[in-house]
Design a protein around this motif. Structure first.
Motif, short mmCIF file in Angstrom:
data_model
loop_
_atom_site.label_atom_id
_atom_site.label_comp_id
_atom_site.label_asym_id
_atom_site.label_seq_id
_atom_site.Cartn_x
_atom_site.Cartn_y
_atom_site.Cartn_z
N GLU A 176 15.68 85.92 -64.28
CA GLU A 176 15.56 84.90 -63.23
C GLU A 176 14.38 85.19 -62.30
OE1 GLU A 176 19.45 84.82 -61.48
OE2 GLU A 176 20.22 83.41 -63.00
N ASP A 177 14.15 86.47 -61.98
CA ASP A 177 13.00 86.82 -61.15
C ASP A 177 11.69 86.46 -61.85
OD1 ASP A 177 14.65 87.81 -59.17
OD2 ASP A 177 14.40 89.92 -59.74
N ALA A 178 11.64 86.70 -63.17
CA ALA A 178 10.43 86.38 -63.94
C ALA A 178 10.23 84.87 -64.04
CB ALA A 178 10.51 86.99 -65.33
N GLU A 179 11.31 84.13 -64.25
CA GLU A 179 11.21 82.68 -64.35
C GLU A 179 10.66 82.07 -63.06
OE1 GLU A 179 12.66 79.93 -66.94
OE2 GLU A 179 11.22 81.45 -67.59
N LYS A 180 11.07 82.60 -61.92
CA LYS A 180 10.57 82.09 -60.64
C LYS A 180 9.06 82.26 -60.52
CE LYS A 180 14.91 82.90 -58.17
NZ LYS A 180 15.62 83.77 -57.21
N ARG A 181 8.52 83.25 -61.23
CA ARG A 181 7.08 83.50 -61.20
C ARG A 181 6.36 82.88 -62.39
NH1 ARG A 181 9.49 86.82 -58.20
NH2 ARG A 181 8.47 88.08 -56.60
N ALA A 182 7.10 82.15 -63.21
CA ALA A 182 6.51 81.54 -64.41
C ALA A 182 5.80 82.59 -65.26
CB ALA A 182 5.56 80.41 -64.05
N MET A 183 6.39 83.80 -65.35
CA MET A 183 5.79 84.86 -66.15
C MET A 183 6.59 85.06 -67.43
SD MET A 183 6.82 88.38 -64.09
CE MET A 183 6.12 89.47 -65.33
N LEU A 184 5.98 85.69 -68.40
CA LEU A 184 6.61 85.94 -69.68
C LEU A 184 7.70 87.00 -69.53
CD1 LEU A 184 3.38 86.02 -71.86
CD2 LEU A 184 5.10 84.20 -71.80
#
Length: 250
Positions: free
Chosen positions: A122-130
């Protein structure tokens, strides 16, 4: 080992269904993945977890010249040695939160804690990162295919997470079918790409030139299997002469 999603087991994904009914896995099989090859050289890649899978993912990233940082309270001796020799950096602690993702290109998590895995995703998704949470397909926005790598050639095989065992079998069979001779031909054709781009005026001209070599008679792959590299170079030179003569007549 990270928890994998399968029917009847406690849910390990962000859908929090209590008991897994594999709805998430079916969704993955219906997902058309956009296949791409990432250029990782000098990009910051984060691996969370230092066990067998963490080591595997770390070595895979290093093989592609990624700049690898590992976060894990404990790691295998092999991971520790990579840190000691300066090949990677390692922080001996648990995942702290979103700040650990700052400045990273991608994150691969190999933890056995479901809540931590969900938080990382979820933290990665908020940053639009892989982000890839190993063995938990619904907590991935990219998946890692089985790779056959020979010289500059890389062939990716994916079952969309349905069966790593099948992907491994296919990898073994593909590696036998496309051997060193294909990698060698790729290098030889790359050597003439500059000439082709500088001499042949259109894409169609270049396509005809290269396909004439690759699909020509005699077969360059067969020649390389026989150790006749000089004959392949002669084929390429002859194709260049023919292309230049055609341009002169035009």
């Amino acid at each position: 080992m990270p928890a994998a999603a399968y029917a009847g087991k406690e849910c390990v994904c962000q859908f929090k269904r209590t008991i897994c009914d594999q709805t998430c896995v079916r969704d993955m099989l219906d997902t058309p993945f956009y296949i791409a090859c990432l250029k990782l050289r000098d990009r910051s890649c984060l691996v969370i977890g230092g066990g067998e899978l963490g080591l595997e993912k770390t070595e895979g990233l290093l093989a592609c010249d990624g700049s690898v940082h590992v976060i894990s309270p404990e790691v295998l001796p092999e991971v520790e040695r990579l840190a000691e020799e300066g090949s990677i950096t390692w922080e001996r602690r648990e995942y702290a939160g979103a700040e650990d993702l700052e400045g990273r290109f991608l994150v691969i998590a190999c933890t056995d804690d479901t809540d931590t895995n969900i938080r990382i995703y979820e933290d990665a998704e908020k940053r639009a990162m892989l982000a890839n949470i190993v063995d938990v397909p619904p907590l991935c926005n990219f998946i890692l295919p089985a790779i056959v790598r020979t010289g500059p050639l890389a062939i990716a095989i994916s079952t969309a997470g349905a069966s790593p065992a099948l992907a491994k079998r296919m990898k073994d069979e593909v590696s036998q079918l496309f051997g060193e001779e294909y990698a060698r031909l790729a290098v030889m054709l790359n050597d003439v790409r500059g000439w082709a781009k500088g001499t042949l005026p259109t894409y169609q001209d270049r396509k005809v030139f290269f396909e004439g070599i690759v699909n020509g008679d005699p077969d360059p792959i067969a020649l390389l299997r026989e150790g006749r590299e000089a004959d392949v170079r002669t084929l390429i030179d002859a194709a260049r002469d023919t292309a230049e003569a055609r341009l002169e007549r035009a």
